[in-house]
Write a protein that holds these residues in place. Structure first.
Motif, PDB file in Angstrom:
ATOM      1  N   LEU A   1       0.823  -1.209   0.000  1.00  0.00           N
ATOM      2  CA  LEU A   1       0.000   0.000   0.000  1.00  0.00           C
ATOM      3  C   LEU A   1       0.857   1.258   0.000  1.00  0.00           C
ATOM      4  N   ARG A   2       1.984   1.229   0.690  1.00  0.00           N
ATOM      5  CA  ARG A   2       2.878   2.389   0.674  1.00  0.00           C
ATOM      6  C   ARG A   2       3.437   2.632  -0.725  1.00  0.00           C
ATOM      7  N   GLN A   3       3.751   1.546  -1.415  1.00  0.00           N
ATOM      8  CA  GLN A   3       4.236   1.680  -2.782  1.00  0.00           C
ATOM      9  C   GLN A   3       3.136   2.246  -3.689  1.00  0.00           C
ATOM     10  N   ALA A   4       1.904   1.726  -3.527  1.00  0.00           N
ATOM     11  CA  ALA A   4       0.786   2.238  -4.316  1.00  0.00           C
ATOM     12  C   ALA A   4       0.510   3.698  -3.987  1.00  0.00           C
ATOM     13  N   LEU A   5       0.624   4.056  -2.703  1.00  0.00           N
ATOM     14  CA  LEU A   5       0.401   5.434  -2.282  1.00  0.00           C
ATOM     15  C   LEU A   5       1.436   6.369  -2.906  1.00  0.00           C
ATOM     16  N   ALA A   6       2.703   5.933  -2.918  1.00  0.00           N
ATOM     17  CA  ALA A   6       3.749   6.750  -3.538  1.00  0.00           C
ATOM     18  C   ALA A   6       3.496   6.915  -5.031  1.00  0.00           C
TER      19      ALA A   6
END
Length: 203
Positions: A55-60
């Motif tokens: 999710l952090r990767q998708a958020l970035a």
């Protein structure tokens, strides 16, 4: 529960009435307890961590390709209300649909029908609008709090599923042990039952 399980294993070790299935059930309960205490939380933590990283990767990625701009109301649309677009939050709000103009991140101008939370969207009113690199309206990026909530929920669900799998496996094994026990009893009864109660039977 742990003390009771361990005491059950110890009690069956030298009990003269012990059957092999009794000891097997006691050890199975102990192994299940150990797996529940050690492996299930580890599965939940691992799944939550992997989900959080994803999710952090998708958020970035969303933050790199989604841009906020100001949309200017031209007029109200023919259909006044519509559900909000999903944006990663837990709730949904009702938006008023308007025809609006906006300038994209690449400088291009766009006109379209959008949903806005403005209570009285008069012509000339402005509101925030998220667009992609080409100026198409998109939901705003998922918030860090929403991502963390989803990761925690994912970890809890994974732990619950792992616990259910372990308990289901234990119950299946116990059921098979009980079936074997009754099969032995049936065979023993078939062998000795017809002579039960007769004088000198078994002598």
């Amino acid at each position: 529960m742990a003390v009771r399980t361990m005491s059950g294993v110890w009690r069956w070790r030298h009990n003269p009435l012990r059957r092999r299935t009794d000891l097997a059930e006691a050890w199975l309960a102990l192994v299940t307890l150990v797996v529940m205490v050690l492996a299930v939380p580890a599965v939940g933590a691992l799944c939550g961590s992997l989900t959080d990283a994803s999710l952090r990767q998708a958020l970035a990625e969303q933050r790199r390709h989604r841009h906020v701009t100001a949309a200017v109301v031209v007029a109200r649309a023919e259909h006044q209300t519509a559900p909000a677009q999903p944006d990663g939050s837990m709730g949904r709000v009702t938006r008023t649909r308007v025809v609006a103009n906006w300038t994209a991140h690449d400088g291009s101008s766009h006109t379209g029908t959008l949903g806005t939370t403005l209570k009285a969207p008069a012509p000339g009113a402005t509101f925030r609008l998220w667009t992609d690199d080409h100026g198409s309206p998109v939901p705003h990026p998922m918030t860090t709090g929403a991502a963390a909530t989803h990761a925690v929920f994912s970890g809890i669900c994974a732990a619950a599923m792992a616990a259910g799998l372990v308990e289901g496996t234990r119950r299946l094994i116990v059921w098979r042990l009980i079936r074997r026990r009754y099969e032995r009893l049936d065979r023993a009864w078939a062998r000795y039952g017809p002579d039960w109660g007769r004088t000198g039977a078994g002598s």
